[in-house]
Design an enzyme around this catalytic site. Structure first.
Site, short mmCIF file in Angstrom:
data_model
loop_
_atom_site.label_atom_id
_atom_site.label_comp_id
_atom_site.label_asym_id
_atom_site.label_seq_id
_atom_site.Cartn_x
_atom_site.Cartn_y
_atom_site.Cartn_z
N HIS A 252 10.40 12.46 -18.82
CA HIS A 252 11.65 11.71 -18.79
C HIS A 252 11.73 10.73 -19.98
O HIS A 252 12.27 9.63 -19.87
CB HIS A 252 11.75 10.94 -17.45
N GLY B 219 16.86 14.19 -25.92
CA GLY B 219 17.54 13.21 -25.06
C GLY B 219 18.23 12.15 -25.90
O GLY B 219 19.39 12.32 -26.30
N THR C 284 15.76 17.63 -11.42
CA THR C 284 14.80 16.69 -12.03
C THR C 284 13.91 16.13 -10.94
O THR C 284 14.39 15.53 -9.98
CB THR C 284 15.55 15.58 -12.77
N SER D 73 24.35 15.90 -17.10
CA SER D 73 23.70 15.05 -16.10
C SER D 73 24.55 14.93 -14.85
O SER D 73 25.79 14.91 -14.91
CB SER D 73 23.47 13.65 -16.67
N GLY E 21 10.91 15.21 -24.85
CA GLY E 21 10.17 13.95 -24.95
C GLY E 21 9.63 13.68 -26.32
O GLY E 21 8.59 14.20 -26.70
N TYR F 129 19.84 15.31 -9.31
CA TYR F 129 18.78 14.60 -8.60
C TYR F 129 18.96 14.96 -7.13
O TYR F 129 20.09 15.25 -6.68
CB TYR F 129 18.91 13.09 -8.78
N ARG G 162 10.57 7.13 -19.53
CA ARG G 162 11.40 6.20 -18.76
C ARG G 162 11.01 6.13 -17.30
O ARG G 162 11.52 5.30 -16.56
CB ARG G 162 12.86 6.62 -18.87
N LYS H 193 12.72 20.26 -13.75
CA LYS H 193 12.50 19.38 -14.92
C LYS H 193 11.61 18.21 -14.52
O LYS H 193 11.90 17.51 -13.55
CB LYS H 193 13.86 18.85 -15.40
C1 FMN Z 1 19.88 7.12 -21.64
C2 FMN Z 1 19.16 8.23 -20.94
C3 FMN Z 1 19.66 8.74 -19.74
C4 FMN Z 1 19.00 9.78 -19.10
N1 FMN Z 1 19.54 10.30 -17.98
C5 FMN Z 1 18.95 11.37 -17.40
C6 FMN Z 1 19.55 12.00 -16.31
O1 FMN Z 1 20.61 11.61 -15.87
N2 FMN Z 1 18.93 13.05 -15.74
C7 FMN Z 1 17.73 13.51 -16.22
O2 FMN Z 1 17.18 14.47 -15.68
N3 FMN Z 1 17.16 12.94 -17.27
C8 FMN Z 1 17.76 11.89 -17.88
N4 FMN Z 1 17.17 11.35 -18.98
C9 FMN Z 1 15.95 11.95 -19.51
C10 FMN Z 1 16.25 13.05 -20.52
O3 FMN Z 1 16.76 14.18 -19.89
C11 FMN Z 1 15.01 13.49 -21.30
O4 FMN Z 1 14.02 13.89 -20.39
C12 FMN Z 1 14.42 12.45 -22.24
O5 FMN Z 1 15.41 11.66 -22.80
C13 FMN Z 1 13.66 13.17 -23.32
O6 FMN Z 1 13.04 12.28 -24.20
P1 FMN Z 1 13.68 11.84 -25.60
O7 FMN Z 1 14.76 10.84 -25.30
O8 FMN Z 1 12.49 11.20 -26.30
O9 FMN Z 1 14.20 13.07 -26.29
C14 FMN Z 1 17.82 10.31 -19.63
C15 FMN Z 1 17.33 9.79 -20.82
C16 FMN Z 1 17.99 8.77 -21.48
C17 FMN Z 1 17.43 8.27 -22.77
#
Ligand code: FMN
Ligand code: FMN
Ligand code: FMN
Ligand code: FMN
Lengths: 367, 367, 367, 367
Positions: free
Chosen positions: D256, D310, D155, D106, D288, D129, D259, D232
Site C-alpha cells: 500500500h 499510485g 485490497t 478506487s 510500491g 475494501y 501507508r 491486492k
Molecule cells: C493518496 C493515496 C490513496 C490511496 N487509496 C487507495 C485506495 O483507495 N485503495 C487501495 O487499494 N489502495 C489505495 N492506495 C494505495 C495504492 O493503490 C498503491 O498501493 C500505492 O500507492 C503504491 O505505491 P506508490 O504510491 O509508491 O506507487 C492509495 C495510495 C495513495 C498514495
C-alpha cells in the site's frame, strides 16, 4: 595549484569549460545512478599488498592486440574533443603519444582521422557506431586502415542514446565551432539543431545509428576490414561467450560511463563474470569510473588487460591541451606504478586475483 | 576541558600544532580511504560480554618477546617527535615508561637513541627502514644493542613513500629545529628541502630507502644482530607464512595507518588471516585506527598480542609532553581494563575469539 | 502538540528537563555506538504481514512469571525518577497500573518500595544490583517480599559503571532533592558529591557494587528469597545456558540501553541466540532501543515474551507524571495491537519467527 | 520546465496542491520507513544488459486477465482524485485511456463509476475494501459489472488504517468539495469530520471496513460476481499459496505504498517469493515505489506481469488533468521501452530473471 590527483584535474577543467559543455561531459543517463555505482565499486575494492618484493623497477609496459604500450591505461573514445579544447583530438593524440598510451578515436571526432594520425606517436584505434548508412562505415574503415589505425572498436551499448537529463534540460546541441568532421555534414546536421527539452545528440542518434544490428551482422563488418575487431559495451557472461564465438578479437567491459542504461551493473563488478566466461580466448579490457592508478590496479587484478579513461582525459585536455592529456595519463600511470610498488607487484603479470578483495565485516566478503 | 577519550586528545593537539605539522601527522595517502577503512573496521566489531565473572581485578599485564609490560598497548614508531613537542622522543620514552608500555623508537627519531634510552624506564624497540646505505643500518643496530634496545622492528611497507597529498600541497619539509639525529646529516639533507607541490619526505625516502630488498636479504640483517626481529607491515596470510619461514620473531599487522598504500585492506580485517596463517609460530601484533581501549579489546580478541598506537601518542605528546603521553596511554589501558570488566574477561588470555563478532542483520555475519 | 509517537514524547520531555538531567537519561557509554546500534537493529527488521485474518480483536494480554498483564510492554528499571518528576516512582507505578503493565522498580528508586507498592495497581518486580554490603540486599529483599513485589531482577551487566562521558563532562551528581531512599543515606552519600570531570554515580558504583560476584553466588541470593529470580543483562548463548543451569527463572536480554559496555552487541541481534540456547527452559525478555509498538512486535517475533522500555517511560513521566507514563505505555500497546492487526497476527502466540525477516538485497538476508 | 522524469512531476504537483492534501498523498504510516524501503529496493536492482539484439521495435503491449493493453504500467487505485484535480477520476480515466493503460478505480472514487466508465477508452477494474455493510459492496459490484468494469480488486492490507502521522497532525478530513460518491453519503459522513490529532479517514475506516474477513469469506464475494477477482496487498509466499488455493485470479504484491504497515517488507523484495509460490498458477503484479520505467523493468524481470503506479499518477493528475495522467504514463512507458532497448530485451517476455541482479561487492549478492 598543483594537479596531484584526478580530482584536481576535474576541478580545474570545470572552471575552464562552459556549464552546458560540462554537463555534457560530466552527466549520465536518467538518475545517474550507474555513474555513482561505477565509483562505489572501486571504493570497495581493497588491495592485499605483498612485502619484501624487489620493486625498484615497476614495469607498466604492455602489449594489446600487437601494439606495445608504455601503460595499460588507455584513452576511451569520446566524441567532440573541440568542445573542450580548440585543437581537439589532435592534442589528445599528441598527449596520448607523449604518455605512450593507446588512443581510441571516436567516430564523432572533431578532427579528421588523418590529422589525428599525423599528430600521433602511438597506436590509434577507431571506434565505430553501427550507422544506418553502412557506406559511411565502409568509408571510415578504409580511411582508418589507410591512416594506420590498428583496430576497430564497435560500441554495442547504444541502440539509442541514454536519456541524459542534463543535456535535455539544457536543450544541448553541438555548437557551430565543433563538428564530427569524419562524417558527411548532412548526416550530422541534426546534432547541431537546438530544441527545448531535448538533446540534439539523442535525436541525431535515433536518426543515424542502426538499432537492429545483431551478432550475425558482425560478419559484414569483418569482411570489410582486416583490422582486429573489439566489442565495447559488453557487461554479461552470456554476451562475452557470444563475442568469442562470433570472433571478436577483444572485449571492453563498459556501461559507457553510466551515460547509456541507467541502472546497468557497474563495470568493475561485471568484469569477473566476463573474464571467467572468456576464459582467456581474447583480451578483456574495462572502463567506467576509473579515477586513479589505484583503481586501474584493482581492474587489472580482476583480469582486465587494459583500463580506459573517458571523462578524465577530457579534463586533461580542457586543462592543458596535449600537455594536459599527457599530464593526466602520466599521473595515472605513475599512480599505477606506485600502487604496484606498494602492493609488491612490480609487473603487470604479478597483479593477480589475490591482489584485491572486497570489503569485509559489515559489508561483503570476496565473491 | 577534561581529556576523557582519544578524541579529546585529538582536538587539544590540533589546537596546539601548526597546520602543516597537523597535516603531516593526521594525513594519509591519496584519498585517505584506508585511514577511514581502519576506523570503520573497528566500528563494526561488536563485543559479546560475559556476565557474573569476577572482574574485581582486570589484569592488563603481559609479556612480549621477553619484556614484561603493564599493558598490551604500545607506542608505534613515528618519526620526528620534536615536530610536536620540544623534548621529542625523550618525553615519549618517559611517558611510555610511566604507563609501563612498550615504546618502539623510529629510525627517524629526533633525539638520540642513547638519550631516549637514558630517559626510558620501560623496554624499547628500534624500528628500521632498510636503507640503501647498509653501513648506516649496522651502526644503528650496534648503537641500539649497546643502549639496551630489546628488538629490531623492520618496517616492510615502504619501498617508497605513500603519496600524502596534504604534505605535497603544503610542500612539506622537516623544519630546521627537528632532525633525524641518529643518521648522518648528509643522508638526511633532502628531508629538509622544501619544494612546491612535493613532500620532501617522499623525495628523501626515494633517495634513502632500498626498494629492492627481498625476503632473502633478511639473513643479512639477522647476521648483524642477536636482537629479535619483528616485521611491521604484513597484511596477508601469504606474507605471514613467509615471515615465519624466514625466521621472523614477531609480526605487526599494519598498513602504516593508511599513510602508504591507499586502498590497502584495513589492518583489523587482515589480522584474522595472519593469525590463522601464523598458527602460533610467533606473536602477531597490530596497529592502525585504534582509538580506544575498546578497539584494542577487539584486536586482542582477533588474536593480537599487542596493539600499537601511532597518531594518538603524538596527540598526547603535543598536549602535554611526557605527561600527555602517559595520560593517553593510561587512558587507553584504563579503557581496556574497563572493557575487560564489562565484557567479563578479566585477563588478556580470556579475551578469545568468541568475545567479538561482526555486525549482523543488514550488514554482515561473522567471518 | 499531540503525542502521536515515542519521538513526540522524547521532544516534549527534553523541553521539560534540565540539560544535565537530560544527558543522564539520554546518554550512553563512551562513543554511544551501542545506543545507536540498538536502534539500527530494529530499523532492519522487516515485517511479513499475513492477510485475511480476523483481526477484529487483537489481544495483547499475557502472563509473565505468574502475573497476568494487559500488555507484554513493561517498564524497565531506571534509577531516580524524581529527577524528572516530583512524584517519582509513585507516579510511574500509577501510570504502569493504569496501562496494565508490569513495572520493575530500580534498586535506586527515589520513593520507598512501600509507597510505590501502595500506589501500584499492577504487578511490581524489584531490580537489584549486587551490593558489597550484602545485608543491605537482604533488607531490600525482605521489604520487597513484604510489600508484595513478585520477582527479583538481578542486573548483571554492571560490575562497574559504563564511562558515560556526558555525565563525566557535566560532573554529574544526584542533586539534594532526589535520593535512593531505599538504601542507607551513608551508603548513597558519594552519589551526591559533584566532582569535575567525573560522574558521582560511577564513583558510587565502584564503592558499592560488588564486581566479584559469580554464578556460584546466585545460590546465596536464592536462599534469601522465594521470589522468582530474573537475570537482566545476558547477551550470549553461553551465559543463557549458564543462567538456565544455575536456575534463573527468566532472562532479560539487555545491554543496559548502551549505557554500560560501549560496543556491546545490540540486544535485538543477541536475542535469537539466547532464545535458541534457552530452548524454552525459561522466559526470555528483552530491552534496548524499543521505540514503538512495531519494534516490540519484532522482538516478540524473535522470541521475546516481554519487551521493556527504559528511557521512553522516563519521557512519559517527565511529560505528564502518572498520566504521561500511562500515555506512553498505552501508545506503545496501541501501536503493538495495530501492528498485530496489520500483520495479521491478532494474538501474541501468533507472532512467530516467520513474522519478521531482516533487510534483503544489498544488505543482508535473514540469519 | 519540461517534465522529463517522475521527479519533475512530483515537484510540479507539490507546487499545485495544498500542503495537507500533499501530506495525504505523499505520506506513509508511522516513521514512513516502508515508504523509504520501497525506493531503496529499486535502487539496488542492477540491470544486466544484452548487446547486439534487434531493438528497433520495443513492444510494451501486453494482456492482463483478458484485457489487451499498450503497456504493463497501470494505474493503482487511489481514493478521492478530486482532491488534486476538479475533474477527478474522469480525467484519470481519459489519461489512462490515452496512454492505453489499465486503470483500477478506487472504491473511494470521487466521480461515479458510470461517469468514469463513460470517459474511459481502456479497461477499468474496480477496487473494493471489504465493507461491514455487505449490501453496499453488492451494489457496487453490480454497478461495476453493468458499467463494463472487467475485474474486482479486493485490497486485503487494510483491516484498519495505517497510522499516518502527517494526516493525524493535520487533523485531516476530506473537504466538502470531494466525496466518495459511489457510496451512501451517510456511510461516508465521518470521513469529512475534522478532529484535532486524528485522521478522519482512520476513524471512517474503523467504522466502515470489516477487519474480521478471512479467506473463507472470499466465497461470498465470488458468488456475487462473475468478474475475475484480484487480491491486492499480498506480501508472503504463505498468503500467495492461500490466494491460489482460494481461487484468486491474480495477485498484486503491495504494501500500500508504505501507508499501512510501517516496517512491512518492501514490495519488490517480496515479489520473488510470491512469484515462486504461485508458480504460474495466476498472474502476479506489483506496486510500491515505482518511479521510472527502469524500476518497472526490474519488477518485470522479477516476475511481475504488470506494475502499478499510485502517487505518480496523482502527480500527473495534479499537474495537468487527463493530459498530465497520460503524460506521466507515456513517460513511464517510454522509459520502459527505452530500458528494454538498452537492455537488449525488446519484448516483455524477454525480460527474464537474468535481466537483473542485486548490488554486489560490499553489499549483497543476488538472492
Ligand atoms: C493518496 C493515496 C490513496 C490511496 N487509496 C487507495 C485506495 O483507495 N485503495 C487501495 O487499494 N489502495 C489505495 N492506495 C494505495 C495504492 O493503490 C498503491 O498501493 C500505492 O500507492 C503504491 O505505491 P506508490 O504510491 O509508491 O506507487 C492509495 C495510495 C495513495 C498514495
Ligand atoms: C563526453 C563523452 C563522450 C563519449 N563519447 C563516446 C563515443 O563517441 N563513443 C564511445 O564508444 N563511447 C563514448 N563515451 C564513453 C566512453 O568511451 C567511456 O565508455 C566512458 O566515458 C568511461 O567512463 P568514465 O568516463 O567514467 O571513464 C563518451 C563518454 C563521454 C564522457
Ligand atoms: C606522523 C607519523 C609518523 C610515522 N613514522 C613512522 C616511522 O618512522 N616508522 C614506521 O614504521 N611507521 C611510522 N608511522 C606509522 C606508525 O608506526 C603506525 O603504523 C600507524 O601510525 C598506526 O596507525 P594509527 O596512527 O591510526 O594508530 C608513522 C605514523 C605517523 C602518523
Ligand atoms: C536513566 C536510566 C537509568 C537506569 N537505571 C537502571 C537501574 O537502576 N537498574 C537497571 O538494571 N537498569 C537501569 N537502566 C537500564 C534500563 O533498565 C534498560 O536496560 C535500558 O534503559 C533499556 O534501553 P532503552 O532506554 O533504550 O529502552 C537505566 C537506564 C536509564 C536510561
Amino acid at each position: 595549484a598543483p594537479l596531484l590527483c584526478f580530482e584536481d584535474y576535474r576541478g580545474a577543467a570545470q572552471e575552464r569549460v562552459a556549464a552546458e559543455i560540462w554537463d555534457f561531459v560530466d552527466g549520465g543517463a536518467d538518475t545517474e545512478r550507474t555513474v555513482t555505482a561505477n565509483r562505489r565499486a572501486f571504493a570497495r575494492a581493497e588491495i592485499r599488498p605483498r612485502a619484501l618484493v624487489d620493486t625498484e623497477v615497476c614495469d607498466t609496459r604492455t602489449a594489446i592486440l600487437g601494439s606495445t604500450l608504455g601503460t595499460p591505461l588507455a584513452v576511451a573514445p569520446t566524441a567532440y574533443h573541440r568542445l573542450v579544447h580548440p585543437e581537439g583530438e589532435v592534442a589528445t593524440a599528441q598527449g596520448a603519444g607523449a604518455a605512450d598510451a593507446l588512443y581510441t578515436v571516436s567516430i564523432f571526432a572533431s578532427r579528421t582521422l588523418e590529422d589525428i594520425a599525423a599528430s600521433a606517436s602511438g597506436p590509434l584505434w577507431l571506434q565505430l557506431y553501427w550507422l544506418r548508412q553502412r557506406e559511411a562505415m565502409v568509408t571510415l574503415i578504409d580511411r582508418a586502415a589507410a591512416a594506420g589505425y590498428r583496430a576497430l572498436v564497435l560500441t554495442v551499448d547504444i541502440p539509442r542514446m541514454g536519456r541524459r537529463l542534463r543535456d535535455m534540460r539544457n536543450g544541448f546541441a553541438v555548437g557551430p565551432d565543433c563538428a564530427a568532421v569524419n562524417l558527411d555534414a548532412a548526416l550530422m546536421a541534426s546534432a547541431h539543431l537546438r530544441g527545448a527539452g531535448k538533446s540534439a545528440l539523442a535525436v541525431h542518434t535515433a536518426q543515424t545509428i542502426d538499432p537492429s544490428v545483431t551478432w550475425a551482422d558482425l560478419a559484414w563488418l569483418r569482411e570489410r576490414s582486416d583490422l582486429p575487431l573489439v566489442l565495447k559495451g559488453i557487461l554479461t557472461a552470456e554476451d562475452a561467450r557470444l563475442a568469442v564465438s562470433y570472433g571478436a578479437d577483444a572485449i571492453i567491459v563498459s556501461n559507457h560511463g553510466g551515460r547509456q542504461l541507467d541502472g546497468a551493473v557497474p563495470s568493475l563488478t561485471a568484469l569477473p563474470e566476463v573474464v571467467a566466461a572468456v576464459a582467456g580466448a581474447c583480451p578483456v579490457m574495462v572502463d567506467g569510473g576509473v579515477r586513479s592508478g589505484g583503481d586501474a590496479f584493482a581492474a587489472l587484478a580482476l583480469g582486465a588487460q587494459a583500463v580506459f579513461l573517458g571523462r578524465p582525459v577530457l579534463w586533461g585536455l580542457a586543462v592543458g591541451g596535449a600537455a594536459g592529456v599527457a599530464g593526466l595519463l602520466d599521473l595515472a600511470t605513475g599512480e599505477l606504478a606506485h600502487t604496484m610498488a606498494l602492493a609488491g607487484r612490480p609487473g603487470l603479470d604479478l597483479i593477480d586475483r589475490s591482489a584485491v578483495r572486497f570489503e569485509q565485516y559489515g559489508e561483503r566478503m570476496e565473491p
